[in-house]
Scaffold this motif. Structure first.
Motif, PDB file in Angstrom:
ATOM      1  N   THR A 188       0.820  -1.215   0.000  1.00 29.86           N
ATOM      2  CA  THR A 188       0.000   0.000   0.000  1.00 29.86           C
ATOM      3  C   THR A 188       0.855   1.267   0.000  1.00 29.86           C
ATOM      4  O   THR A 188       0.323   2.366   0.142  1.00 29.86           O
ATOM      5  N   GLN A 189       2.181   1.096  -0.169  1.00 32.52           N
ATOM      6  CA  GLN A 189       3.069   2.250  -0.048  1.00 32.52           C
ATOM      7  C   GLN A 189       3.994   2.429  -1.258  1.00 32.52           C
ATOM      8  O   GLN A 189       4.969   3.172  -1.181  1.00 32.52           O
ATOM      9  N   ARG A 190       3.679   1.780  -2.346  1.00 34.97           N
ATOM     10  CA  ARG A 190       4.551   1.885  -3.521  1.00 34.97           C
ATOM     11  C   ARG A 190       4.395   3.214  -4.256  1.00 34.97           C
ATOM     12  O   ARG A 190       5.276   3.615  -5.009  1.00 34.97           O
ATOM     13  N   ILE A 191       3.262   3.884  -4.045  1.00 36.40           N
ATOM     14  CA  ILE A 191       2.980   5.161  -4.700  1.00 36.40           C
ATOM     15  C   ILE A 191       2.748   6.229  -3.642  1.00 36.40           C
ATOM     16  O   ILE A 191       2.049   6.007  -2.659  1.00 36.40           O
ATOM     17  N   ASN A 192       3.341   7.395  -3.866  1.00 32.46           N
ATOM     18  CA  ASN A 192       3.103   8.551  -3.003  1.00 32.46           C
ATOM     19  C   ASN A 192       2.193   9.519  -3.759  1.00 32.46           C
ATOM     20  O   ASN A 192       2.572  10.057  -4.792  1.00 32.46           O
ATOM     21  N   ALA A 193       0.974   9.693  -3.257  1.00 39.89           N
ATOM     22  CA  ALA A 193      -0.021  10.502  -3.969  1.00 39.89           C
ATOM     23  C   ALA A 193       0.421  11.954  -4.094  1.00 39.89           C
ATOM     24  O   ALA A 193       1.163  12.480  -3.253  1.00 39.89           O
ATOM     25  N   ALA A 194      -0.064  12.602  -5.170  1.00 38.96           N
ATOM     26  CA  ALA A 194       0.242  14.014  -5.388  1.00 38.96           C
ATOM     27  C   ALA A 194      -0.404  14.876  -4.316  1.00 38.96           C
ATOM     28  O   ALA A 194      -1.436  14.515  -3.744  1.00 38.96           O
ATOM     29  N   LYS A 195       0.186  16.026  -4.070  1.00 35.96           N
ATOM     30  CA  LYS A 195      -0.362  16.988  -3.107  1.00 35.96           C
ATOM     31  C   LYS A 195      -0.462  18.350  -3.792  1.00 35.96           C
ATOM     32  O   LYS A 195       0.512  18.829  -4.388  1.00 35.96           O
ATOM     33  N   ALA A 196      -1.620  18.948  -3.716  1.00 39.41           N
ATOM     34  CA  ALA A 196      -1.827  20.241  -4.364  1.00 39.41           C
ATOM     35  C   ALA A 196      -1.054  21.333  -3.630  1.00 39.41           C
ATOM     36  O   ALA A 196      -0.933  21.323  -2.401  1.00 39.41           O
ATOM     37  N   GLU A 252      -8.066  32.256  -4.943  1.00 43.82           N
ATOM     38  CA  GLU A 252      -8.662  30.966  -5.306  1.00 43.82           C
ATOM     39  C   GLU A 252      -8.339  30.732  -6.767  1.00 43.82           C
ATOM     40  O   GLU A 252      -8.825  31.440  -7.650  1.00 43.82           O
ATOM     41  N   TYR A 253      -7.493  29.755  -7.023  1.00 45.55           N
ATOM     42  CA  TYR A 253      -7.070  29.472  -8.396  1.00 45.55           C
ATOM     43  C   TYR A 253      -7.831  28.255  -8.899  1.00 45.55           C
ATOM     44  O   TYR A 253      -7.840  27.204  -8.251  1.00 45.55           O
ATOM     45  N   LYS A 254      -8.467  28.396 -10.072  1.00 42.40           N
ATOM     46  CA  LYS A 254      -9.259  27.304 -10.633  1.00 42.40           C
ATOM     47  C   LYS A 254      -8.661  26.861 -11.962  1.00 42.40           C
ATOM     48  O   LYS A 254      -8.884  27.474 -12.999  1.00 42.40           O
ATOM     49  N   PRO A 255      -7.878  25.775 -11.940  1.00 37.82           N
ATOM     50  CA  PRO A 255      -7.360  25.237 -13.205  1.00 37.82           C
ATOM     51  C   PRO A 255      -8.504  24.760 -14.088  1.00 37.82           C
ATOM     52  O   PRO A 255      -9.574  24.378 -13.598  1.00 37.82           O
ATOM     53  N   ALA A 256      -8.278  24.770 -15.361  1.00 37.22           N
ATOM     54  CA  ALA A 256      -9.321  24.368 -16.310  1.00 37.22           C
ATOM     55  C   ALA A 256      -9.767  22.931 -16.042  1.00 37.22           C
ATOM     56  O   ALA A 256      -8.948  22.009 -15.948  1.00 37.22           O
ATOM     57  N   GLY A 257     -11.088  22.744 -15.881  1.00 35.27           N
ATOM     58  CA  GLY A 257     -11.657  21.421 -15.693  1.00 35.27           C
ATOM     59  C   GLY A 257     -11.492  20.853 -14.303  1.00 35.27           C
ATOM     60  O   GLY A 257     -11.777  19.668 -14.076  1.00 35.27           O
ATOM     61  N   GLN A 258     -11.016  21.655 -13.319  1.00 33.12           N
ATOM     62  CA  GLN A 258     -10.808  21.156 -11.978  1.00 33.12           C
ATOM     63  C   GLN A 258     -11.441  22.096 -10.965  1.00 33.12           C
ATOM     64  O   GLN A 258     -11.795  23.229 -11.280  1.00 33.12           O
ATOM     65  N   ALA A 259     -11.560  21.608  -9.754  1.00 38.31           N
ATOM     66  CA  ALA A 259     -12.111  22.428  -8.676  1.00 38.31           C
ATOM     67  C   ALA A 259     -11.121  23.514  -8.292  1.00 38.31           C
ATOM     68  O   ALA A 259      -9.908  23.381  -8.498  1.00 38.31           O
ATOM     69  N   ALA A 260     -11.619  24.580  -7.733  1.00 31.82           N
ATOM     70  CA  ALA A 260     -10.760  25.685  -7.303  1.00 31.82           C
ATOM     71  C   ALA A 260      -9.831  25.218  -6.187  1.00 31.82           C
ATOM     72  O   ALA A 260     -10.197  24.402  -5.339  1.00 31.82           O
ATOM     73  N   MET A 261      -8.608  25.734  -6.198  1.00 30.40           N
ATOM     74  CA  MET A 261      -7.629  25.400  -5.179  1.00 30.40           C
ATOM     75  C   MET A 261      -7.116  26.692  -4.536  1.00 30.40           C
ATOM     76  O   MET A 261      -6.753  27.644  -5.222  1.00 30.40           O
ATOM     77  N   PRO A 262      -7.099  26.765  -3.199  1.00 28.94           N
ATOM     78  CA  PRO A 262      -6.612  27.972  -2.533  1.00 28.94           C
ATOM     79  C   PRO A 262      -5.097  28.068  -2.657  1.00 28.94           C
ATOM     80  O   PRO A 262      -4.376  27.080  -2.462  1.00 28.94           O
ATOM     81  N   LEU A 263      -4.604  29.265  -2.977  1.00 29.15           N
ATOM     82  CA  LEU A 263      -3.167  29.510  -3.096  1.00 29.15           C
ATOM     83  C   LEU A 263      -2.799  30.712  -2.248  1.00 29.15           C
ATOM     84  O   LEU A 263      -3.500  31.733  -2.247  1.00 29.15           O
ATOM     85  N   GLU A 264      -1.673  30.600  -1.556  1.00 31.01           N
ATOM     86  CA  GLU A 264      -1.157  31.712  -0.770  1.00 31.01           C
ATOM     87  C   GLU A 264       0.234  32.069  -1.279  1.00 31.01           C
ATOM     88  O   GLU A 264       1.123  31.212  -1.332  1.00 31.01           O
ATOM     89  N   PHE A 265       0.431  33.327  -1.649  1.00 30.05           N
ATOM     90  CA  PHE A 265       1.731  33.828  -2.080  1.00 30.05           C
ATOM     91  C   PHE A 265       2.357  34.538  -0.878  1.00 30.05           C
ATOM     92  O   PHE A 265       1.863  35.584  -0.429  1.00 30.05           O
TER      93      PHE A 265
END
Length: 392
Positions: free
Chosen positions: A147-155, A234-247
Motif C-alpha cells: 500500500t506504499q509503492r505510490i506517493n499521492a500528489a499533493k496540491a 482561489e485558483y481554478k485550473p481548467a476542468g478542476q475544482a478551485a484550489m486555494p493559493l497563498e503567495f
C-alpha cells in the motif's frame, strides 16, 4: 581394570563431544550472527572401593569418569561490518530480530540479512521467514510495501518568495515560471506582475495572459507589512475544482534602492507530483523510511526486537536462528538505544567466534582424548596379561 576401560571410554566420548563443538564453532567463523558455544564438563558419580561403609580409616571414592552437560551459548556481540546493502541490518545492543516462519513459529536472529520479496513483504533471505514489526499493542505484524509503492500528489497551497523589489524604479516587475501543482499532480505555470506606487505594489497573478488573482504588497522600512505580506487567491485550473493559493512574501522579501531590476524569486512551494517508490531503508530506531521519485519521504512500520533474561531460555535451531524455551524470560519491544539497542543499516554482525581461543581449546581436547585413549590401551594390556597368567 574393566572399570578403568569404562572411565577411559567416558573420556573419549566427552572429548569427542567437545571436539565437535569446537569444530562447529570454527566452521561458522564467517557465519553472520553466529554465536559460539562451549561444552560443559563434569565428573561422574563415585563409589566406595570396598563397599563396607567403614569410615575408621577414611573412605576411598573411585570415580566413574567424565560426563558432559548442555552447551552454553556465548551472546557476546560480534564485529559489525559494512555491506552497502540498505536492507542488511545489525543490532548494536542486546536485541534480536523477530521472524515468523511458514508454520507460524516465532524465531529470533542476529543475522539481519533481509529483502523485500515479490509480494512486497520484508523477509529473511535465508529461509523467507517474515520479519516482524511491532504495532504498539504488543502484537506482531509483517512489514508490507503493497500500500506504499505510490506517493499521492499533493496540491500546492503556499508559494514563498525571497529577493528585493527595487524601491526607486517606476518599471513594472515580473516574476515568471511560478509552478503550482494541482491535486492530480498536474503542473500549472503562473507569473506575477508587480507595479509600484510609492511604497505599495499592485500585484497581479497571471495564468498565461489571464488574471486569476490580485492584491497589494506594502512595505514599511523595507519590509512587507504584516497585513499585506501574504496574498491569498482561489485558483481554478481548467476542468478542476478551485484550489486555494497563498503567495507568501513575509520571509526574505525586501524593498530597497538597488537599480531597476527585481531579484524576487520563488524559494519553495509545498505541492508535489505523484511519486513512485525509489528506495526503502531503516533508521536507527528500526523505522522504515521510504523515498519516492517526487523527492518525498515517508516513515512506516518499526521493526520488532526481542531480548532474553538468561541464555538458558534460548535454543539454537539453525539458519542463524534461535527459539525460546521459556517465554517468561523473553521481552519484546523496539530499538530504543537502551534495553534493546539501536539498529544500523547497511551493516551485518559477524560471528563472535574467537579463532585463537578455539585453537587453544582444540589442543586441550586433543591431549585429553589422547590421554583417555592411552588409559584404555593400558587397561586392555593389563587384562591381556592377566588372561595370559591364568592360561599358564
Amino acid at each position: 581394570m574393566l572399570e578403568s576401560i569404562y572411565v577411559g571410554m567416558s573420556g573419549l566420548m566427552g572429548y569427542s563431544h567437545g571436539l565437535r563443538v569446537i569444530a562447529n564453532n570454527t566452521a561458522n567463523l564467517n557465519t553472520p550472527g553466529f554465536k559460539g558455544a562451549s561444552l560443559q564438563f563434569a565428573d561422574m558419580f563415585y563409589a566406595n572401593s570396598d563397599g563396607s561403609g567403614s569410615e575408621a580409616f577414611g573412605r576411598d571414592q573411585l570415580g566413574y569418569g567424565l560426563t558432559t552437560y548442555s552447551t552454553s551459548l556465548n551472546f557476546k556481540q560480534g564485529e559489525l561490518r559494512q555491506t552497502g546493502n540498505d536492507l542488511d541490518l545489525a543490532v548494536d545492543g542486546q536485541g534480536l530480530f523477530v521472524l515468523r516462519n511458514a508454520e507460524g513459529e516465532l524465531h529470533y536472529t542476529r543475522a539481519g540479512q533481509f529483502e523485500f520479496n515479490g509480494d512486497g513483504v520484508l523477509v529473511n533471505r535465508a529461509d523467507n521467514s517474515e520479519v516482524m514489526s511491532a504495532d504498539g499493542t504488543g502484537n506482531f505484524t509483517r512489514i508490507d510495501l503493497n500500500t506504499q509503492r505510490i506517493n499521492a500528489a499533493k496540491a500546492t497551497t503556499s508559494i514563498a518568495f525571497q529577493g528585493n523589489l527595487p524601491s526607486t524604479t517606476a518599471n513594472a516587475q515580473t516574476v515568471s515560471n511560478i509552478v503550482a501543482i494541482d491535486a492530480l499532480g498536474g503542473e500549472h505555470t503562473l507569473s506575477l506582475s508587480l507595479t509600484r506606487t510609492d511604497q505599495k505594489w499592485a500585484v497581479k497573478v497571471l495564468d498565461g495572459t489571464t488574471t486569476v488573482g490580485s492584491g497589494t504588497l506594502e512595505f514599511a522600512d523595507g519590509k512587507p507589512t504584516a497585513a499585506t505580506s501574504k496574498l491569498k487567491i482561489e485558483y481554478k485550473p481548467a476542468g478542476q475544482a478551485a484550489m486555494p493559493l497563498e503567495f507568501d512574501f513575509s520571509g526574505e522579501v525586501r524593498s530597497f534602492a538597488s537599480g531597476d531590476i527585481s531579484t524576487l524569486a520563488v524559494t519553495r512551494q509545498d505541492g508535489y507530483k505523484l511519486g513512485a517508490l525509489s528506495s526503502a531503508t531503516f533508521d536507527s530506531t528500526g523505522t522504515l523510511v521510504l523515498a519516492y521519485t517526487n523527492q518525498q519521504s515517508v516513515k512506516g512500520q518499526r521493526i520488532a526486537l526481542a531480548r532474553f533474561d538468561t541464555p538458558d531460555a534460548v535454543e539454537a535451531v539453525g539458519d542463524n536462528q534461535f527459539k525460546s524455551t521459556d517465554e517468561t524470560a523473553w521481552h519484546t519491544g523496539v530499538a530504543d538505544g537502551l534495553a534493546f539497542g539501536t539498529i544500523s543499516s547497511g551493516v551485518i554482525e559477524l560471528s563472535n567466534v574467537d579463532l585463537s581461543q578455539q585453537f587453544s581449546d582444540l589442543v586441550i581436547m586433543q591431549r585429553g582424548y589422547q590421554a583417555s585413549s592411552q588409559i584404555v590401551s593400558t587397561a586392555n594390556e593389563m587384562l591381556q596379561e592377566l588372561f595370559s597368567m591364568k592360561s599358564k
